[in-house]
Design a protein around this motif. Structure first.
Motif, mmCIF file in Angstrom:
data_model
loop_
_atom_site.group_PDB
_atom_site.id
_atom_site.type_symbol
_atom_site.label_atom_id
_atom_site.label_comp_id
_atom_site.label_asym_id
_atom_site.label_seq_id
_atom_site.Cartn_x
_atom_site.Cartn_y
_atom_site.Cartn_z
ATOM 1 N N ARG A 46 0.849 -1.202 0.000
ATOM 2 C CA ARG A 46 0.000 0.000 0.000
ATOM 3 C C ARG A 46 0.878 1.244 0.000
ATOM 4 N N GLU A 47 0.567 2.187 -0.887
ATOM 5 C CA GLU A 47 1.305 3.444 -0.929
ATOM 6 C C GLU A 47 0.711 4.414 0.080
ATOM 7 N N TYR A 48 1.573 5.245 0.647
ATOM 8 C CA TYR A 48 1.139 6.241 1.615
ATOM 9 C C TYR A 48 2.055 7.451 1.522
ATOM 10 N N LEU A 49 1.653 8.533 2.189
ATOM 11 C CA LEU A 49 2.433 9.769 2.211
ATOM 12 C C LEU A 49 3.249 9.843 3.489
ATOM 13 N N LYS A 50 4.450 10.413 3.382
ATOM 14 C CA LYS A 50 5.285 10.647 4.560
ATOM 15 C C LYS A 50 6.210 11.811 4.265
ATOM 16 N N ALA A 51 6.760 12.382 5.321
ATOM 17 C CA ALA A 51 7.765 13.437 5.142
ATOM 18 C C ALA A 51 9.062 12.793 4.679
ATOM 19 N N GLU A 52 9.777 13.490 3.833
ATOM 20 C CA GLU A 52 11.030 12.975 3.280
ATOM 21 C C GLU A 52 12.018 12.571 4.383
ATOM 22 N N THR A 53 11.960 13.241 5.530
ATOM 23 C CA THR A 53 12.901 12.957 6.608
ATOM 24 C C THR A 53 12.444 11.838 7.545
ATOM 25 N N ASP A 54 11.204 11.365 7.390
ATOM 26 C CA ASP A 54 10.734 10.236 8.207
ATOM 27 C C ASP A 54 11.397 8.947 7.733
ATOM 28 N N TRP A 55 11.595 8.035 8.652
ATOM 29 C CA TRP A 55 12.177 6.745 8.268
ATOM 30 C C TRP A 55 11.132 5.899 7.572
ATOM 31 N N VAL A 56 10.290 5.222 8.323
ATOM 32 C CA VAL A 56 9.261 4.371 7.729
ATOM 33 C C VAL A 56 7.877 4.934 8.007
ATOM 34 N N GLN A 57 7.597 5.216 9.255
ATOM 35 C CA GLN A 57 6.290 5.727 9.648
ATOM 36 C C GLN A 57 6.171 7.216 9.316
ATOM 37 N N PRO A 58 4.966 7.666 8.953
ATOM 38 C CA PRO A 58 4.775 9.090 8.635
ATOM 39 C C PRO A 58 4.622 9.938 9.897
ATOM 40 N N ALA A 59 5.594 9.892 10.760
ATOM 41 C CA ALA A 59 5.516 10.544 12.075
ATOM 42 C C ALA A 59 5.290 12.045 11.980
ATOM 43 N N LYS A 60 5.996 12.721 11.079
ATOM 44 C CA LYS A 60 5.852 14.180 10.977
ATOM 45 C C LYS A 60 4.449 14.560 10.518
ATOM 46 N N LEU A 61 3.902 13.824 9.571
ATOM 47 C CA LEU A 61 2.549 14.135 9.107
ATOM 48 C C LEU A 61 1.525 13.831 10.184
ATOM 49 N N LEU A 62 1.693 12.719 10.874
ATOM 50 C CA LEU A 62 0.732 12.341 11.914
ATOM 51 C C LEU A 62 0.785 13.305 13.103
ATOM 52 N N ALA A 63 1.911 13.981 13.300
ATOM 53 C CA ALA A 63 2.056 14.919 14.406
ATOM 54 C C ALA A 63 1.465 16.303 14.103
ATOM 55 N N LEU A 64 1.112 16.557 12.846
ATOM 56 C CA LEU A 64 0.554 17.859 12.493
ATOM 57 C C LEU A 64 -0.843 18.023 13.088
ATOM 58 N N PRO A 65 -1.190 19.243 13.491
ATOM 59 C CA PRO A 65 -2.551 19.466 13.985
ATOM 60 C C PRO A 65 -3.543 19.415 12.840
ATOM 61 N N ASP A 66 -4.796 19.106 13.155
ATOM 62 C CA ASP A 66 -5.849 19.141 12.151
ATOM 63 C C ASP A 66 -6.061 20.577 11.704
ATOM 64 N N CYS A 67 -6.436 20.751 10.457
ATOM 65 C CA CYS A 67 -6.770 22.083 9.958
ATOM 66 C C CYS A 67 -8.095 22.512 10.568
ATOM 67 N N PRO A 68 -8.204 23.783 10.912
ATOM 68 C CA PRO A 68 -9.475 24.262 11.503
ATOM 69 C C PRO A 68 -10.591 24.257 10.472
#
Length: 68
Positions: A46-68
């Motif tokens: 399965r393809e997914y999105l992640k920050a270029e600096t993340d290793w495997v898990q999309p930690a940076k994206l998951l840490a972002l706050p939800d948009c209002p």
């Protein structure tokens, strides 16, 4: 923002397709620098999105706050 004041959104699949086609590039800012968003593939294929600096898990994206 859309002209009517609503927020625009893309599904993950549409964003991945746009990245792969070269239609769009996405980035996020954090830790005082910008980071490109890239596609990755899980062991199940399965393809997914992640920050270029993340290793495997999309930690940076998951840490972002939800948009209002």
């Amino acid at each position: 923002m859309n002209p009517d004041g609503t927020r625009w959104t893309l599904s993950e699949d549409v964003a991945i397709a746009g990245l792969k086609e070269g239609k769009w590039r996405f980035w996020t800012a954090g830790d005082k620098k910008s980071v490109w968003i890239v596609t990755a593939k899980s062991p199940s294929g399965r393809e997914y999105l992640k920050a270029e600096t993340d290793w495997v898990q999309p930690a940076k994206l998951l840490a972002l706050p939800d948009c209002p």
